[in-house]
Design a protein around this motif. Sequence first.
Motif, PDB file in Angstrom:
ATOM      1  N   MET A  75       0.872  -1.181   0.000  1.00 30.79           N
ATOM      2  CA  MET A  75       0.000   0.000   0.000  1.00 30.79           C
ATOM      3  C   MET A  75       0.902   1.222   0.000  1.00 30.79           C
ATOM      4  N   ARG A  76       0.429   2.281  -0.674  1.00 30.42           N
ATOM      5  CA  ARG A  76       1.237   3.500  -0.731  1.00 30.42           C
ATOM      6  C   ARG A  76       0.317   4.707  -0.721  1.00 30.42           C
ATOM      7  N   THR A  77       0.665   5.701   0.093  1.00 28.90           N
ATOM      8  CA  THR A  77      -0.135   6.926   0.142  1.00 28.90           C
ATOM      9  C   THR A  77       0.168   7.797  -1.076  1.00 28.90           C
ATOM     10  N   SER A  78      -0.740   8.721  -1.332  1.00 28.69           N
ATOM     11  CA  SER A  78      -0.545   9.704  -2.400  1.00 28.69           C
ATOM     12  C   SER A  78      -0.826  11.083  -1.821  1.00 28.69           C
ATOM     13  N   ALA A  79      -0.015  12.063  -2.211  1.00 22.18           N
ATOM     14  CA  ALA A  79      -0.248  13.439  -1.751  1.00 22.18           C
ATOM     15  C   ALA A  79      -1.205  14.188  -2.667  1.00 22.18           C
ATOM     16  N   THR A  80      -1.654  13.535  -3.724  1.00 18.68           N
ATOM     17  CA  THR A  80      -2.494  14.234  -4.716  1.00 18.68           C
ATOM     18  C   THR A  80      -3.840  13.581  -4.975  1.00 18.68           C
ATOM     19  N   ASN A  81      -4.012  12.315  -4.611  1.00 19.94           N
ATOM     20  CA  ASN A  81      -5.277  11.629  -4.896  1.00 19.94           C
ATOM     21  C   ASN A  81      -5.723  10.815  -3.690  1.00 19.94           C
ATOM     22  N   GLY A  82      -7.050  10.652  -3.580  1.00 19.58           N
ATOM     23  CA  GLY A  82      -7.609   9.929  -2.446  1.00 19.58           C
ATOM     24  C   GLY A  82      -8.458  10.874  -1.604  1.00 19.58           C
ATOM     25  N   ALA A  83      -9.316  10.308  -0.770  1.00 15.30           N
ATOM     26  CA  ALA A  83     -10.319  11.103  -0.052  1.00 15.30           C
ATOM     27  C   ALA A  83      -9.702  12.044   0.988  1.00 15.30           C
ATOM     28  N   HIS A 133      -4.753  15.295   1.476  1.00 17.38           N
ATOM     29  CA  HIS A 133      -4.148  16.502   2.043  1.00 17.38           C
ATOM     30  C   HIS A 133      -3.361  16.211   3.329  1.00 17.38           C
ATOM     31  N   LEU A 134      -3.591  15.035   3.907  1.00 16.34           N
ATOM     32  CA  LEU A 134      -2.865  14.675   5.132  1.00 16.34           C
ATOM     33  C   LEU A 134      -1.428  14.259   4.846  1.00 16.34           C
ATOM     34  N   TYR A 135      -1.140  13.955   3.575  1.00 16.20           N
ATOM     35  CA  TYR A 135       0.145  13.346   3.239  1.00 16.20           C
ATOM     36  C   TYR A 135       0.978  14.291   2.391  1.00 16.20           C
ATOM     37  N   GLN A 136       2.225  14.477   2.808  1.00 15.77           N
ATOM     38  CA  GLN A 136       3.131  15.336   2.048  1.00 15.77           C
ATOM     39  C   GLN A 136       3.914  14.533   1.017  1.00 15.77           C
ATOM     40  N   ASP A 137       4.005  13.239   1.243  1.00 15.78           N
ATOM     41  CA  ASP A 137       4.938  12.420   0.472  1.00 15.78           C
ATOM     42  C   ASP A 137       4.357  11.015   0.335  1.00 15.78           C
ATOM     43  N   LYS A 138       5.015  10.200  -0.450  1.00 14.76           N
ATOM     44  CA  LYS A 138       4.584   8.813  -0.569  1.00 14.76           C
ATOM     45  C   LYS A 138       5.178   7.996   0.576  1.00 14.76           C
ATOM     46  N   THR A 139       4.311   7.260   1.248  1.00 12.83           N
ATOM     47  CA  THR A 139       4.745   6.321   2.273  1.00 12.83           C
ATOM     48  C   THR A 139       4.229   4.948   1.878  1.00 12.83           C
ATOM     49  N   ALA A 140       5.101   3.959   1.900  1.00 19.41           N
ATOM     50  CA  ALA A 140       4.703   2.613   1.466  1.00 19.41           C
ATOM     51  C   ALA A 140       4.817   1.628   2.618  1.00 19.41           C
ATOM     52  N   GLY A 165     -11.534  -2.326   0.854  1.00 23.46           N
ATOM     53  CA  GLY A 165     -12.857  -1.903   1.306  1.00 23.46           C
ATOM     54  C   GLY A 165     -13.566  -1.144   0.194  1.00 23.46           C
ATOM     55  N   ASP A 166     -14.889  -1.181   0.188  1.00 22.12           N
ATOM     56  CA  ASP A 166     -15.631  -0.422  -0.816  1.00 22.12           C
ATOM     57  C   ASP A 166     -15.279   1.055  -0.713  1.00 22.12           C
ATOM     58  N   GLY A 167     -14.988   1.660  -1.867  1.00 23.44           N
ATOM     59  CA  GLY A 167     -14.596   3.060  -1.929  1.00 23.44           C
ATOM     60  C   GLY A 167     -13.132   3.251  -2.249  1.00 23.44           C
ATOM     61  N   GLU A 168     -12.287   2.345  -1.759  1.00 22.26           N
ATOM     62  CA  GLU A 168     -10.825   2.441  -1.975  1.00 22.26           C
ATOM     63  C   GLU A 168     -10.331   3.816  -1.551  1.00 22.26           C
ATOM     64  N   VAL A 169     -10.726   4.245  -0.331  1.00 25.73           N
ATOM     65  CA  VAL A 169     -10.658   5.652   0.047  1.00 25.73           C
ATOM     66  C   VAL A 169      -9.255   6.253   0.089  1.00 25.73           C
ATOM     67  N   LEU A 170      -8.249   5.450   0.455  1.00 27.79           N
ATOM     68  CA  LEU A 170      -6.889   6.016   0.538  1.00 27.79           C
ATOM     69  C   LEU A 170      -6.362   6.381  -0.851  1.00 27.79           C
ATOM     70  N   ILE A 171      -6.503   5.440  -1.789  1.00 31.28           N
ATOM     71  CA  ILE A 171      -6.134   5.553  -3.215  1.00 31.28           C
ATOM     72  C   ILE A 171      -5.811   4.180  -3.770  1.00 31.28           C
ATOM     73  N   CYS A 172      -5.595   3.204  -2.879  1.00 33.23           N
ATOM     74  CA  CYS A 172      -5.199   1.859  -3.325  1.00 33.23           C
ATOM     75  C   CYS A 172      -5.864   0.805  -2.454  1.00 33.23           C
ATOM     76  N   GLY A 173      -5.882  -0.417  -2.977  1.00 34.19           N
ATOM     77  CA  GLY A 173      -6.178  -1.576  -2.143  1.00 34.19           C
ATOM     78  C   GLY A 173      -4.851  -2.142  -1.665  1.00 34.19           C
ATOM     79  N   LEU A 174      -4.852  -3.384  -1.174  1.00 32.59           N
ATOM     80  CA  LEU A 174      -3.575  -4.040  -0.886  1.00 32.59           C
ATOM     81  C   LEU A 174      -3.092  -4.605  -2.214  1.00 32.59           C
ATOM     82  N   GLU A 175      -2.248  -3.788  -2.885  1.00 33.47           N
ATOM     83  CA  GLU A 175      -1.888  -4.010  -4.286  1.00 33.47           C
ATOM     84  C   GLU A 175      -0.927  -5.177  -4.418  1.00 33.47           C
ATOM     85  N   THR A 176      -1.217  -6.060  -5.374  1.00 29.30           N
ATOM     86  CA  THR A 176      -0.350  -7.212  -5.531  1.00 29.30           C
ATOM     87  C   THR A 176      -0.402  -7.738  -6.962  1.00 29.30           C
TER      88      THR A 176
END
Length: 310
Positions: A89-97, A100-107, A193-204
């Motif tokens: 899983m990886r955060t995005s600073a530009t997409n997802g519900a 704005h909480l994230y400045q950078d990508k965290t995996a 989860g329905d919505g994929e709110v962060l920006i990703c599922g558990l990608e594999t």
Amino acid sequence: MLTISREHVTDILKEGQIPAAFCSSGDIVAFETRDCYDDNDITEENPYGNRKGGLENPATGPLYVNGAEPGDILKVEIRTIRLREYGIMRTSATNGAFHHLYQDKTARRFYFETNRETGKQGFWFDDRQWLDCDPMIGVIGTAPEKEGVLTITPGIHGGNMDCSKITEGAVLYLPVFVTGALLSMGDLHARMGDGEVLICGLETAGTVTVEVTVLKAARHSVIQKALPLLKSGNKLMTIQSAETMDEAARLAAANMQQFVKGMTGLDDVNSGMLMSLLSDLAICQIVNPLQTVRCEFPEAVLETYGGYLP
Ligand code: CA
Ligand code: CA
């Protein structure tokens, strides 16, 4: 069994692509997929990975199904989904519900194991929380009509629908717009989860085995107007994508009403009433270029009226 290796990937579904493989209606085909980042080097320490020029959301394919003609329906039965040994899983600073909480990508990587008590495959989220895997296919679609569509975008051809119900045992009915259908798939999630709110599922990554069957449109016009249509568990689902969730919800419900009407023989009033009593709208995802909503209806109720899917 025919296998399409993960060398055959694309980031766009479109007419005229050179098929990775050819098969006949009724064949079983394995698709080996890459993960959505197209990068096996993403770790906690290296959240950007090492891969230069990787594809965004690669899909494996396309598969040319002999006998599939524009207007037909491609029935895709998901036989098995086998996963690689870990997901990311990886955060995005530009997409997802709440990007704005994230400045950078965290995996984060999560390694799968078998639960000693239940025998189920899953993973420890942290030292307290175990989660079972519930593998699903994020991207699955045929070549669309006219313009190509990137594999980050969903549509009536399927594509990046991110529907958590496209799991082992599910049956997906997709429209055929071009000769051979040109089926591709990828973007596996170990769970989401329905919505994929962060920006990703558990990608594999992994291997998906499907049986593909061509249904001729003339005999199945009720189904053809409701595509993409999914049978998962004991529910039938129309899946629609649009610029707003409002519009996607309206389209999914309207398609289901016409489908219920056609399968039961009820008129618009009574099929509408039955829908309003029994159908459930659910969000597939809110993070892609178009948003996706599904409308679920119990299969057993259609069968009460003699409505059976081929
Ligand atoms: Ca996706
Ligand atoms: Ca994904």
